[in-house]
Every structure is written in structure tokens, then in C-alpha cells.
Scaffold this motif. Structure first.
Motif, PDB file in Angstrom:
ATOM      1  N   TRP A  82      39.175  45.717  37.700  1.00  0.00           N
ATOM      2  CA  TRP A  82      37.996  45.380  36.828  1.00  0.00           C
ATOM      3  C   TRP A  82      38.459  45.466  35.337  1.00  0.00           C
ATOM      4  O   TRP A  82      37.496  44.894  34.478  1.00  0.00           O
ATOM      5  CB  TRP A  82      36.883  45.912  37.315  1.00  0.00           C
ATOM      6  CG  TRP A  82      36.419  45.743  38.860  1.00  0.00           C
ATOM      7  CD1 TRP A  82      36.839  46.598  39.816  1.00  0.00           C
ATOM      8  CD2 TRP A  82      35.972  44.672  39.287  1.00  0.00           C
ATOM      9  NE1 TRP A  82      36.616  46.124  41.070  1.00  0.00           N
ATOM     10  CE2 TRP A  82      35.868  45.021  40.799  1.00  0.00           C
ATOM     11  CE3 TRP A  82      35.303  43.664  39.019  1.00  0.00           C
ATOM     12  CZ2 TRP A  82      35.298  44.048  41.608  1.00  0.00           C
ATOM     13  CZ3 TRP A  82      34.565  42.687  39.714  1.00  0.00           C
ATOM     14  CH2 TRP A  82      34.643  42.817  40.893  1.00  0.00           C
ATOM     15  N   ARG A 108      39.275  41.073  43.492  1.00  0.00           N
ATOM     16  CA  ARG A 108      38.101  41.131  43.134  1.00  0.00           C
ATOM     17  C   ARG A 108      37.178  40.482  43.971  1.00  0.00           C
ATOM     18  O   ARG A 108      35.882  41.002  44.312  1.00  0.00           O
ATOM     19  CB  ARG A 108      38.040  40.698  41.684  1.00  0.00           C
ATOM     20  CG  ARG A 108      38.569  41.513  40.400  1.00  0.00           C
ATOM     21  CD  ARG A 108      38.341  40.894  39.367  1.00  0.00           C
ATOM     22  NE  ARG A 108      38.469  41.578  38.014  1.00  0.00           N
ATOM     23  CZ  ARG A 108      38.539  41.165  36.898  1.00  0.00           C
ATOM     24  NH1 ARG A 108      38.007  39.830  36.462  1.00  0.00           N
ATOM     25  NH2 ARG A 108      38.939  41.817  35.895  1.00  0.00           N
ATOM     26  N   GLU A 119      28.191  42.900  40.447  1.00  0.00           N
ATOM     27  CA  GLU A 119      29.048  41.781  39.978  1.00  0.00           C
ATOM     28  C   GLU A 119      28.102  41.248  38.762  1.00  0.00           C
ATOM     29  O   GLU A 119      28.849  40.807  37.801  1.00  0.00           O
ATOM     30  CB  GLU A 119      29.230  40.559  41.023  1.00  0.00           C
ATOM     31  CG  GLU A 119      30.026  39.579  40.497  1.00  0.00           C
ATOM     32  CD  GLU A 119      30.399  38.659  41.711  1.00  0.00           C
ATOM     33  OE1 GLU A 119      30.939  37.539  41.379  1.00  0.00           O
ATOM     34  OE2 GLU A 119      30.096  38.945  43.040  1.00  0.00           O
ATOM     35  N   PHE A 122      28.537  43.544  36.054  1.00  0.00           N
ATOM     36  CA  PHE A 122      30.212  43.151  35.283  1.00  0.00           C
ATOM     37  C   PHE A 122      30.298  42.082  34.804  1.00  0.00           C
ATOM     38  O   PHE A 122      30.878  41.789  33.557  1.00  0.00           O
ATOM     39  CB  PHE A 122      31.130  43.076  36.698  1.00  0.00           C
ATOM     40  CG  PHE A 122      32.762  42.970  36.332  1.00  0.00           C
ATOM     41  CD1 PHE A 122      33.032  43.714  35.553  1.00  0.00           C
ATOM     42  CD2 PHE A 122      33.172  41.731  36.341  1.00  0.00           C
ATOM     43  CE1 PHE A 122      34.619  43.527  35.041  1.00  0.00           C
ATOM     44  CE2 PHE A 122      34.528  41.351  36.162  1.00  0.00           C
ATOM     45  CZ  PHE A 122      35.233  42.550  35.320  1.00  0.00           C
ATOM     46  N   VAL A 284      33.377  49.518  31.244  1.00  0.00           N
ATOM     47  CA  VAL A 284      33.912  49.155  32.637  1.00  0.00           C
ATOM     48  C   VAL A 284      33.864  50.394  33.512  1.00  0.00           C
ATOM     49  O   VAL A 284      33.372  50.490  34.497  1.00  0.00           O
ATOM     50  CB  VAL A 284      35.172  48.324  32.717  1.00  0.00           C
ATOM     51  CG1 VAL A 284      35.456  48.221  34.364  1.00  0.00           C
ATOM     52  CG2 VAL A 284      34.987  47.011  32.286  1.00  0.00           C
TER      53      VAL A 284
END
Length: 299
Positions: A82, A108, A119, A122, A284
Motif C-alpha cells: 500500500w 492489492r 479501500e 486508502f 498509510v
């Protein structure tokens, strides 16, 4: 006899396990479309990876070795997946044409946080990252201290960027670079661009359109011009064979040559952008920690 029989049983188990692992590696290789067994361990991917250069926390070669060993499930859970920007520099630098960036992207898609709230969060971080980079480039263009953007990552990530198309003035429409006139503004480049999350921040087809319409001067002075990662996806997916990566690089060089931006713009932005990248990786890491904690609470 029992000992001999036991030995045969053990060897059968080892052989069966080896066959299963081999089948797993074959399936994994087919799934990620990356011939990692051709890897020479030359470390070209590591030296070209901007995340590794900035933080030392992403080693494409290590992920390739995990794939080669059939450690697919462990690989899907690796936090390093990530951190990757999908700039494809590791893939472009590989002398054996191995594609670590493809491995990371496919893992991923199959990973622990694919789909759902993880997700979504992110993708928001990805948008925030490019927004901070835009503010950094904008500060440097105006002769301001870019370090203040690096030091207040979250603060600058929260500052919206207005689309400024309405205030851009058009000059005489012209072909700024060879091949750009073929652009049909279909948006294929934007679709595959790994950093095109917000139109106002970075949108390759928007830049090309404005140059074709005579707005080159505004493009040359836009912070967006400096955000391109050079992955080449826009070029490889263009149906009209427009070399978007080369065009953007040409516009950057023109902006320096014409004095639209400071002469050391590239060097200053590259150096400070590493600080922005370190901030992104920290964000992250924080997100992954929160997701893991939430998962434990839900069990």
C-alpha cells in the motif's frame, strides 16, 4: 519395514507439498502477469523506487522473492503493497522485463483491504497525497517556502483546490509538441493515470486540451505539470499514439527555458517531494493500523 514405509510416506508428502507449491507459484504468476523467476536480483527496482529512496520501507525485490516462493497469502497481507505509488519505475528499470508494479497492483486487488471501507479510505489518502504535492509545487512556483507544506501534511491535504479553467486565457491555438494535435481528448490517459484522482490537481487530458486550445502559457505555470510520475501509462494506452509522458516532460523543460518557473524548480520539487512522500507513508501506516484494530474489535 515400518521405518521404510514411514520414509516412503514422508517422501510422498514432501513430493506432494512441492507439487502444490509449484502449482501455487504457477497460478500466482499467471494471476499477476509478472515473470518474477527471471529476476536477476540486480536491485535496479530498489534504486529506482521513490518510496524506497525516500523511506527505505518498500523493496520490490523482496516482494518478488515472496511471490517466487509461493507466499501469496503472506504477500497479500504485506503493508508495503500500500506504500507503492504505481509509478512503474521498478518495472521500467528492470533489465529482465520483470514487472514488480504489476505484482503489487494485482496483490492489492486480492489483498486484505481490497473493497469496503478500507479501500475507500486508502483512495482518499491517495487523493490527499496528490493535493499536498500540488500545494508544494504551487508554493515553489510562487517563491515560497515549500518546507512548510512538508511539515504540515495533514493541514495542506485538507485544503481544496478550485478548478481554474474559467480564468485561464486562451492564446492562438497551436501544436506545442509534435503529435499532440492527434489528441482526441477521449480521456483514456486520465483513466489509467495513477495520480489522476482530482481533475483540478492532475488530469493529463486537461493539460493536453488546454495546450491545443492555445492555453500553453497557463499550463507552463501550473503546479499540475510537476506532479507527473513518468509511469508512461498515458502513452501506452493512447489510441492515437500520443506520447503523453514525453509531452509533459517537454512542457516542463519549456517552462524552465522561458523563465515561467524558477530555474531550479525540478531539483527543489524532487527533494521536497520526498518529504511529502514520507508523510504519505506515515498516513498509510496509520490507516492500516486503524483498519487492523477495527478488525480485531469486530471479531
Amino acid at each position: 519395514m515400518d521405518g521404510a514405509g514411514g520414509s516412503v510416506h514422508v517422501f510422498d508428502f514432501i513430493r506432494e507439498k512441492s507439487m502444490m507449491e509449484s502449482a501455487g507459484r504457477t497460478a500466482l504468476r499467471a494471476a499477476i502477469q509478472a515473470n518474477y523467476e527471471s529476476c536477476l536480483s540486480c536491485h535496479a527496482c530498489r534504486t529506482q523506487c521513490p518510496v524506497h529512496v525516500a523511506t527505505g520501507l518498500l523493496a520490490p525485490l523482496g516482494l518478488l522473492r515472496m511471490a517466487a516462493l509461493g507466499m501469496g497469502e503472506r504477500l497479500k497481507q504485506a503493508s508495503e503493497l500500500w506504500y507503492c505509488l504505481q509509478c512503474r519505475r521498478c518495472t521500467l528499470a528492470c533489465p529482465s522485463e520483470v514487472a514488480p508494479s504489476t505484482l503489487i497492483r494485482r496483490m492489492r486487488e486480492q489483498g486484505q483491504w481490497a473493497g469496503g471501507e478500507g479501500e475507500v479510505a486508502f483512495k482518499q489518502l491517495q487523493r490527499d497525497h496528490q493535493r499536498v504535492r500540488w500545494h508544494l509545487a504551487n508554493a515553489l512556483l510562487w517563491g515560497q517556502d515549500g518546507q512548510r507544506v512538508v511539515d504540515d501534511w495533514s493541514g495542506w491535504a485538507g485544503r481544496p483546490i478550485a478548478v481554474d479553467d474559467d480564468v485561464w486565457e486562451l492564446g492562438d491555438a497551436r501544436e506545442a509538441e509534435e503529435g499532440l494535435a492527434a489528441c482526441m481528448t477521449c480521456g483514456s490517459c486520465t483513466t489509467v493515470c495513477p495520480i489522476a484522482h482530482e481533475r483540478a490537481v492532475f488530469d493529463p487530458v486537461r493539460l493536453f486540451r488546454w495546450v491545443n486550445l492555445g492555453g500553453e502559457r497557463q499550463v507552463l505555470g501550473s503546479p499540475s505539470l510537476w506532479l507527473c510520475l513518468g509511469c508512461g501509462q498515458c502513452t501506452s494506452h493512447c489510441t492515437q499514439r500520443v506520447d503523453g509522458q514525453r509531452l509533459i516532460e517537454g512542457l516542463r523543460q519549456r517552462s524552465v527555458a522561458l523563465g515561467v518557473v524558477p530555474s531550479d524548480m525540478r531539483e527543489r520539487f524532487t527533494e521536497l517531494d520526498r518529504g511529502v512522500l514520507r508523510g504519505y507513508v506515515r498516513e498509510v501506516q496509520g490507516l492500516l493500523g486503524r483498519l487492523a484494530l477495527q478488525e480485531l474489535k469486530n471479531q
